[in-house]
Design a protein around this motif. Sequence first.
Motif, PDB file in Angstrom:
ATOM      1  N   GLN A 144     -48.432  12.271  -5.739  1.00 37.97           N
ATOM      2  CA  GLN A 144     -47.986  11.632  -7.085  1.00 37.97           C
ATOM      3  C   GLN A 144     -46.743  11.898  -7.482  1.00 37.97           C
ATOM      4  OE1 GLN A 144     -49.911  10.089  -9.073  1.00 37.97           O
ATOM      5  NE2 GLN A 144     -52.090  10.438  -8.308  1.00 37.97           N
ATOM      6  N   ILE A 145     -45.892  12.975  -7.051  1.00 35.94           N
ATOM      7  CA  ILE A 145     -44.520  13.096  -7.304  1.00 35.94           C
ATOM      8  C   ILE A 145     -43.868  11.958  -6.621  1.00 35.94           C
ATOM      9  CG2 ILE A 145     -42.518  14.510  -7.062  1.00 35.94           C
ATOM     10  CD1 ILE A 145     -44.312  16.832  -7.262  1.00 35.94           C
ATOM     11  N   TRP A 146     -44.109  11.891  -5.258  1.00 34.69           N
ATOM     12  CA  TRP A 146     -43.561  10.794  -4.424  1.00 34.69           C
ATOM     13  C   TRP A 146     -43.952   9.444  -4.768  1.00 34.69           C
ATOM     14  CZ3 TRP A 146     -39.585  11.187  -0.772  1.00 34.69           C
ATOM     15  CH2 TRP A 146     -38.856  12.163  -0.702  1.00 34.69           C
ATOM     16  N   SER A 505     -33.405  16.767  -5.865  1.00 35.40           N
ATOM     17  CA  SER A 505     -32.231  15.965  -6.445  1.00 35.40           C
ATOM     18  C   SER A 505     -32.492  15.284  -7.809  1.00 35.40           C
ATOM     19  CB  SER A 505     -31.453  14.991  -5.478  1.00 35.40           C
ATOM     20  OG  SER A 505     -32.095  13.888  -5.357  1.00 35.40           O
ATOM     21  N   HIS A 506     -33.741  15.057  -7.914  1.00 29.72           N
ATOM     22  CA  HIS A 506     -34.216  14.137  -8.947  1.00 29.72           C
ATOM     23  C   HIS A 506     -34.135  14.485 -10.362  1.00 29.72           C
ATOM     24  CE1 HIS A 506     -38.242  14.512 -10.241  1.00 29.72           C
ATOM     25  NE2 HIS A 506     -38.473  14.949  -8.930  1.00 29.72           N
ATOM     26  N   ALA A 507     -34.229  15.928 -10.483  1.00 26.86           N
ATOM     27  CA  ALA A 507     -34.066  16.393 -11.576  1.00 26.86           C
ATOM     28  C   ALA A 507     -34.830  16.109 -12.829  1.00 26.86           C
ATOM     29  CB  ALA A 507     -32.865  16.638 -12.219  1.00 26.86           C
ATOM     30  N   GLY A 508     -36.231  15.846 -12.338  1.00 33.26           N
ATOM     31  CA  GLY A 508     -37.401  15.205 -13.507  1.00 33.26           C
ATOM     32  C   GLY A 508     -36.822  13.849 -13.881  1.00 33.26           C
ATOM     33  N   THR A 509     -36.072  12.978 -13.293  1.00 34.86           N
ATOM     34  CA  THR A 509     -35.742  11.859 -13.738  1.00 34.86           C
ATOM     35  C   THR A 509     -36.539  10.669 -12.808  1.00 34.86           C
ATOM     36  OG1 THR A 509     -33.930  11.431 -12.352  1.00 34.86           O
ATOM     37  CG2 THR A 509     -33.559  12.479 -14.502  1.00 34.86           C
ATOM     38  N   PHE A 510     -36.975  11.250 -11.724  1.00 34.87           N
ATOM     39  CA  PHE A 510     -37.660  10.361 -10.690  1.00 34.87           C
ATOM     40  C   PHE A 510     -36.807   9.217 -10.228  1.00 34.87           C
ATOM     41  CE2 PHE A 510     -41.164  12.628 -12.840  1.00 34.87           C
ATOM     42  CZ  PHE A 510     -41.855  13.432 -11.536  1.00 34.87           C
ATOM     43  N   ALA A 511     -35.561   9.326 -10.202  1.00 36.72           N
ATOM     44  CA  ALA A 511     -34.543   8.565  -9.671  1.00 36.72           C
ATOM     45  C   ALA A 511     -33.413   9.207  -8.978  1.00 36.72           C
ATOM     46  CB  ALA A 511     -33.773   7.807 -10.741  1.00 36.72           C
ATOM     47  N   MET A 512     -32.687   8.509  -8.039  1.00 35.40           N
ATOM     48  CA  MET A 512     -31.799   9.004  -7.244  1.00 35.40           C
ATOM     49  C   MET A 512     -30.287   8.980  -8.164  1.00 35.40           C
ATOM     50  SD  MET A 512     -32.919  10.294  -4.327  1.00 35.40           S
ATOM     51  CE  MET A 512     -34.434  10.728  -5.302  1.00 35.40           C
ATOM     52  N   TRP A 528     -28.071   6.084 -13.834  1.00 34.26           N
ATOM     53  CA  TRP A 528     -28.477   4.895 -13.239  1.00 34.26           C
ATOM     54  C   TRP A 528     -27.684   4.217 -12.208  1.00 34.26           C
ATOM     55  CZ3 TRP A 528     -28.313   0.025 -17.064  1.00 34.26           C
ATOM     56  CH2 TRP A 528     -29.110  -1.082 -16.568  1.00 34.26           C
ATOM     57  N   PHE A 529     -28.137   4.489 -10.872  1.00 36.29           N
ATOM     58  CA  PHE A 529     -27.236   3.985 -10.057  1.00 36.29           C
ATOM     59  C   PHE A 529     -28.170   3.379  -8.658  1.00 36.29           C
ATOM     60  CE2 PHE A 529     -24.400   5.674  -6.182  1.00 36.29           C
ATOM     61  CZ  PHE A 529     -23.787   4.586  -6.202  1.00 36.29           C
ATOM     62  N   ALA A 530     -28.360   1.796  -8.827  1.00 38.22           N
ATOM     63  CA  ALA A 530     -29.620   1.036  -8.322  1.00 38.22           C
ATOM     64  C   ALA A 530     -29.178   1.326  -6.928  1.00 38.22           C
ATOM     65  CB  ALA A 530     -29.343  -0.160  -8.687  1.00 38.22           C
ATOM     66  N   TRP A 531     -28.010   1.180  -6.111  1.00 42.67           N
ATOM     67  CA  TRP A 531     -27.735   1.225  -5.000  1.00 42.67           C
ATOM     68  C   TRP A 531     -28.431   2.578  -4.085  1.00 42.67           C
ATOM     69  CZ3 TRP A 531     -22.333   2.342  -2.642  1.00 42.67           C
ATOM     70  CH2 TRP A 531     -22.160   2.084  -1.230  1.00 42.67           C
ATOM     71  N   VAL A 532     -28.258   3.811  -4.580  1.00 44.43           N
ATOM     72  CA  VAL A 532     -28.843   4.634  -4.044  1.00 44.43           C
ATOM     73  C   VAL A 532     -30.338   4.783  -4.051  1.00 44.43           C
ATOM     74  CG1 VAL A 532     -28.612   6.403  -5.769  1.00 44.43           C
ATOM     75  CG2 VAL A 532     -28.704   7.125  -3.567  1.00 44.43           C
ATOM     76  N   ASN A 533     -30.914   4.367  -5.280  1.00 46.38           N
ATOM     77  CA  ASN A 533     -32.176   3.852  -5.236  1.00 46.38           C
ATOM     78  C   ASN A 533     -33.013   2.893  -4.227  1.00 46.38           C
ATOM     79  OD1 ASN A 533     -32.452   5.623  -7.558  1.00 46.38           O
ATOM     80  ND2 ASN A 533     -32.282   4.027  -9.090  1.00 46.38           N
TER      81      ASN A 533
END
Length: 555
Positions: A144-146, A505-512, A528-533
């Motif tokens: 679920q996390i992933w 690394s995502h620290a609860g934000t579920f984003a890179m 908010w860094f779409a490239w790494v996402n």
Amino acid sequence: MSILPRLIRLRTKYIRLEVIASIILISLFINIFSIHQLFQCSSLNELKPLKIHSNTNPLSTIERSKKALENLKVLLNSVVSPTDQPWIWTPSAQYPSVPYQPTLLSNQKVPKAINTKSAVPHVVQDEINRVCQRLTKTNSTSGQIWCKLFTKCYADTLATTTTLLDDNTTYIITGDIDLMWLRDSSAQVHQYMTLSHDKDIQRIIEGLIRRQTQFIFTNPYASSFRLTLRPNPPSDDSLEPVHILKGRNIHVAMHNYELDSLCYHLRLSYTWWKQTHRTDVFDHQWLLAVSMIIQIMIIEQHHSEISPYHYTELGNNYQGSRVSYTGMTWSAFRPSDDQTKFGYLIPSNMMTTVVLKQLKEMIQSLYPDQIELLQQIYQLQVDIYSGIHTYGVVQHAKYGQIYAYETDGFSSPLLIDDANVPSLLSAAYLGFKTPYDPEDQILAATQSFVLSKENPFFFSGEYASGIGSQHTQSQYVWPMAIIMEGFANQSQVNLDSVWKRLEASHAGTFAMHESFNINNPQQFSRTWFAWVNSLFAELVLVHLDKLENWLQYRH
């Protein structure tokens, strides 16, 4: 009887002339046949294989660069409309950053948005559902996390950064910075290539190629752009004199010359063409932009001697530190937007050899009559391969022969690696392969070096280890570099470590994020860094089986 000897001598003379003429005709026929074989581009198999024989004659190389400069001026003039201002090539007190084209608000026509960023194509949601089903089936809790991580990262570019415009182009910002980079926008859509059959994806990516082409016409040395000056603008949109001094205009947000930005446009074009075999977007306008890119790369082989590029942030009369000819092509800035120290950025030159090979294949197929352009691409590739091997390989006391990060051609190598792509770590991911290192031994030794404490930007702490950047704080590593570790070493053991660090690394934000503290992931840069996402989503798709294996056996 006296006439006979003269006739014999005369006959002998004619025979000799006939023989000489025959030899000349045969030689001419052979040369014509050889040239025909070399430049007959209707079939890729008819081209002779690339042979490594770099032209190191300074006079001939600088003449090529001078010719390229004249070509660039002609190409840029060909896309200037009657209402546009002429290009400024010579630095002055008012315009020290050149080449520069003044722009007037009264002349611009701003395309209008025809969509909202919140809508994503159905095919994207279908892919999310497919991946999430596999992850949650493997491990109901961690899956679920992933699933949340993948859902947010995979859809991020289309859900939050993409705008379709009424001129059939696509504008994609980088995230929390409301501007479009050639590099970022190209990488942000790379994970959607497998969905190329979908009409919405076709419209988005082909629109992006068209928009990048238009921005390259605006300034082929620039790295980031905007459609127009923004309402309630940040300071640089006010176009105060200080911004004009930096080469900015209505559309050019950053006049930083970053070699990799041009490479990313070529990579995007080739990947889309190879994936879809669609050709409409690769029209005459695209060919003009590609030609500009090649001219700039050739010009910047002799940066210190003839380059028109000046920028106020650079030293040495706005030209950057002096470099010597190496065969490589110069870059003012790194993909991190930080200045280069020694000019020849090895990772960007590595990427250049890859995209030149790809571009050559495209031109041979789509524009086989572009013989001069093909010759330029071929010679550039040869020169850069040779330059990397001759000037970019150094002997390290511990790791043996490794690639430097930068050099200037005066035996001044910089031994580091930076998290941003292209990097030394990302060379294999980008497809770099050199005939000078057929077994990739130098590349393997370089990878060991950059992932060690010998690299000043490698950090290791309680929650993570990895490569950081001059662009961010010490002890902060970049998820982007951790992702590149996953592409560079695809063993299950290494990927298990990659998954663990990325999850932390995502620290609860579920984003890179751009970077995070190795001892406290709650401290990070850029929410908010779409490239790494996009890179994260790509890694999951490529190694989904191994991610499932890790989830299956983790506690």
